[in-house]
Design a protein around this motif. Structure first.
Motif, mmCIF file in Angstrom:
data_model
loop_
_atom_site.group_PDB
_atom_site.id
_atom_site.type_symbol
_atom_site.label_atom_id
_atom_site.label_comp_id
_atom_site.label_asym_id
_atom_site.label_seq_id
_atom_site.Cartn_x
_atom_site.Cartn_y
_atom_site.Cartn_z
ATOM 1 N N ALA A 150 38.512 38.628 55.677
ATOM 2 C CA ALA A 150 37.662 37.877 56.759
ATOM 3 C C ALA A 150 36.237 38.993 56.968
ATOM 4 N N LEU A 151 35.113 38.927 56.500
ATOM 5 C CA LEU A 151 33.921 39.570 56.368
ATOM 6 C C LEU A 151 33.133 39.198 57.534
ATOM 7 N N PRO A 152 32.239 39.908 58.156
ATOM 8 C CA PRO A 152 31.642 39.591 58.920
ATOM 9 C C PRO A 152 30.422 38.700 58.279
ATOM 10 N N GLU A 153 29.667 37.739 59.023
ATOM 11 C CA GLU A 153 28.982 36.871 58.629
ATOM 12 C C GLU A 153 27.716 37.653 57.725
ATOM 13 N N GLY A 154 27.099 37.243 56.580
ATOM 14 C CA GLY A 154 26.045 37.927 56.092
ATOM 15 C C GLY A 154 26.392 38.950 55.272
ATOM 16 N N THR A 155 27.796 39.442 54.855
ATOM 17 C CA THR A 155 28.214 40.544 53.961
ATOM 18 C C THR A 155 28.663 39.867 52.780
ATOM 19 N N VAL A 156 28.662 38.624 52.488
ATOM 20 C CA VAL A 156 28.873 38.232 51.084
ATOM 21 C C VAL A 156 28.041 36.998 51.161
ATOM 22 N N THR A 157 27.735 36.677 49.676
ATOM 23 C CA THR A 157 26.719 35.427 49.282
ATOM 24 C C THR A 157 27.794 34.439 48.954
ATOM 25 N N LEU A 158 27.611 33.289 49.719
ATOM 26 C CA LEU A 158 28.456 32.168 49.461
ATOM 27 C C LEU A 158 28.296 31.217 48.077
ATOM 28 N N ASP A 159 27.368 31.613 47.462
ATOM 29 C CA ASP A 159 26.815 30.969 46.292
ATOM 30 C C ASP A 159 27.772 31.340 45.116
ATOM 31 N N GLY A 160 28.252 30.052 44.455
ATOM 32 C CA GLY A 160 29.114 30.383 43.112
ATOM 33 C C GLY A 160 30.344 30.846 43.503
ATOM 34 N N GLU A 161 31.281 31.367 42.579
ATOM 35 C CA GLU A 161 32.592 31.443 42.840
ATOM 36 C C GLU A 161 32.748 33.144 43.311
ATOM 37 N N LEU A 162 33.706 33.174 44.393
ATOM 38 C CA LEU A 162 33.854 34.277 44.883
ATOM 39 C C LEU A 162 35.309 35.071 44.429
ATOM 40 N N THR A 163 35.300 36.246 44.375
ATOM 41 C CA THR A 163 36.443 37.204 44.187
ATOM 42 C C THR A 163 37.011 37.834 45.459
ATOM 43 N N GLY A 164 38.055 37.320 46.065
ATOM 44 C CA GLY A 164 38.542 38.040 47.098
ATOM 45 C C GLY A 164 39.197 38.947 46.436
ATOM 46 N N MET A 165 40.145 39.026 45.397
ATOM 47 C CA MET A 165 40.871 40.198 44.794
ATOM 48 C C MET A 165 41.087 39.548 43.301
ATOM 49 N N GLY A 166 40.873 40.435 42.417
ATOM 50 C CA GLY A 166 40.525 39.568 41.101
ATOM 51 C C GLY A 166 41.955 39.655 40.320
ATOM 52 N N GLU A 167 42.027 39.141 39.069
ATOM 53 C CA GLU A 167 43.477 38.977 38.560
ATOM 54 C C GLU A 167 43.751 40.197 38.293
ATOM 55 N N HIS A 168 45.193 40.440 38.638
ATOM 56 C CA HIS A 168 45.820 41.763 38.360
ATOM 57 C C HIS A 168 47.261 41.590 38.489
ATOM 58 N N THR A 169 48.184 42.668 37.720
ATOM 59 C CA THR A 169 49.499 42.338 37.946
ATOM 60 C C THR A 169 49.619 43.904 38.991
ATOM 61 N N ASP A 170 50.840 44.077 39.567
ATOM 62 C CA ASP A 170 51.152 45.057 40.468
ATOM 63 C C ASP A 170 51.730 46.168 39.543
ATOM 64 N N PHE A 171 51.681 47.251 39.878
ATOM 65 C CA PHE A 171 51.770 48.597 38.968
ATOM 66 C C PHE A 171 53.288 48.836 38.787
ATOM 67 N N GLY A 172 54.174 48.888 39.901
ATOM 68 C CA GLY A 172 55.386 49.555 39.836
ATOM 69 C C GLY A 172 56.519 48.806 39.732
ATOM 70 N N LEU A 173 57.746 48.809 40.664
ATOM 71 C CA LEU A 173 58.724 48.063 40.305
ATOM 72 C C LEU A 173 58.707 46.761 41.184
ATOM 73 N N VAL A 174 58.487 46.772 42.307
ATOM 74 C CA VAL A 174 58.476 45.736 43.141
ATOM 75 C C VAL A 174 57.606 45.808 43.907
ATOM 76 N N THR A 175 57.084 44.571 44.573
ATOM 77 C CA THR A 175 56.163 44.714 45.916
ATOM 78 C C THR A 175 56.752 43.665 46.954
ATOM 79 N N VAL A 176 56.609 44.145 48.300
ATOM 80 C CA VAL A 176 57.139 43.451 49.396
ATOM 81 C C VAL A 176 55.892 43.006 49.970
ATOM 82 N N LEU A 177 55.555 41.823 50.173
ATOM 83 C CA LEU A 177 54.173 41.254 50.830
ATOM 84 C C LEU A 177 54.443 40.290 52.147
ATOM 85 N N TRP A 178 53.834 40.885 53.153
ATOM 86 C CA TRP A 178 53.809 39.912 54.415
ATOM 87 C C TRP A 178 52.318 39.468 54.433
#
Length: 354
Positions: A194-222
């Protein structure tokens, strides 16, 4: 039980690990291990319950995350340091580059993050370098460090419980992963979308976090129960995933996929934040990355050498693997070693957002 997407049939299995966190017997543990094996082979993401992280600890973590990201940007930038620690402002990273995928506009992931983790000095009996781990910086916010460290301790316990489940699921000695993780690079990454208003352009497709795999053995996510996290299914489509009540999301990383020669999946994922009437809906997440010992060599298990048509991964040092991935995401250097992971994005027709 599973988390089901009725539009596609895609499911993220739910596994209760109480048999490992409580007093489960051998038969109960065997059933948990069996279900975990199936989940890791078919999806690579799992919703876990029975993790026994106290509600108070989770509430404290959420309060700590809120208190830091509410600071003015100039104050947060004072905690920006070299390496995989401290503050990362919006558009300072591009996770797709950790796969070697070039985006039209580099360093365009608009999440902001704050990282802490284990330090080399956490293991005084070993001659380790802080260049491989990183030194923590702590914001001057009342209660922040204590709340974060309380959750870090529980997340580390959950991660190590999971590797015990993994050992049973793979028919390995119960302590197999200890030699790979007794001085593991563990990183806790707090993310804010959640970024303050005006910090991103809402035109087109946005990337919150790009396609990736995690690096290690296991990730625990809250994470908040808010849409945004998407995982790439075997059907080649992206599917929304949000945690169910009282669950933590876990996913496998590259090193576990290497151990099993991709029988277990290091699943590609991304964040596409929902936009409601031109406003990005708030989403927070906290990922605990259990990456393994910096000096450990990860080689395909002998039992899995034929799991991908006889083509096994070359053995790799954890240090080299993590450095290559970080050089992509945080330094803008495309990781040319992530051949299989990148191929899955391209074969699925996934668009690299800009």
């Amino acid at each position: 039980m599973s988390r089901h997407d009725p539009r596609s049939g895609f499911e993220v299995p739910v596994v209760d690990i109480s048999a490992y966190t409580g007093s489960g017997g051998a038969e109960e543990r065997a059933e948990v291990a069996r279900r975990m094996d199936k989940a890791c082979e078919t999806v690579g993401f799992v919703q876990i319950v029975g993790h026994r992280v106290p509600e108070g600890v989770l509430a404290g973590l959420a309060a700590a995350v809120d208190s830091f990201f509410a600071l003015p940007l100039a104050v947060k930038k004072a905690y920006r340091v070299e390496g995989n620690r401290g503050y990362s402002p919006p558009k300072s990273e591009s996770l797709s580059l950790s796969l070697g995928l070039e985006s039209a506009s580099r360093m365009n992931d608009f999440f902001e993050a704050f990282n802490v983790g284990t330090e080399a000095r956490s293991f005084p009996e070993l001659a380790l370098s802080e260049e491989d781990y990183g030194l923590n910086v702590w914001p001057e916010i009342a209660g922040f460090r204590g709340r974060v460290e309380a959750y870090f301790e529980h997340a580390a316990r959950v991660a190590r419980t999971l590797t015990t489940v993994f050992a049973d699921a793979l028919d390995l000695p119960g302590d197999y992963f200890e030699s790979l993780t007794d001085h593991s690079i563990d990183v806790l990454r707090m993310n804010n979308y959640a970024l303050p208003e005006g910090t991103v352009t809402l035109d087109g497709e946005l990337t919150g976090m790009g396609e990736h795999t995690d690096f290690g053995l296991v990730t625990v996510l809250w994470a908040d129960q808010v849409a945004g996290l998407q995982v790439l299914g075997r059907d080649g489509d992206w599917h929304d995933v949000a945690p169910i009540d009282n669950a933590l999301l876990i996913n496998l990383g590259d090193l576990t996929a290497r151990l099993t020669n991709d029988r277990w999946m290091s699943t590609l994922h991304r964040v596409k934040p929902p936009i409601v009437e031109g406003t990005i809906q708030r989403r927070r997440s906290v990922a605990f990355f259990h990456d393994g010992n910096v000096d450990a060599t990860i080689a395909t298990l002998p039992s899995h050498l034929d799991a991908d048509g006889g083509l096994a991964y070359e053995p790799i040092l954890v240090r080299d693997h993590v450095h290559a991935k970080l050089a992509g995401s945080r330094q803008g250097k495309a990781n040319t070693a992530a051949v299989r992971e990148a191929a899955r994005v391209l074969a699925a027709g996934a668009r690299v957002t800009s």
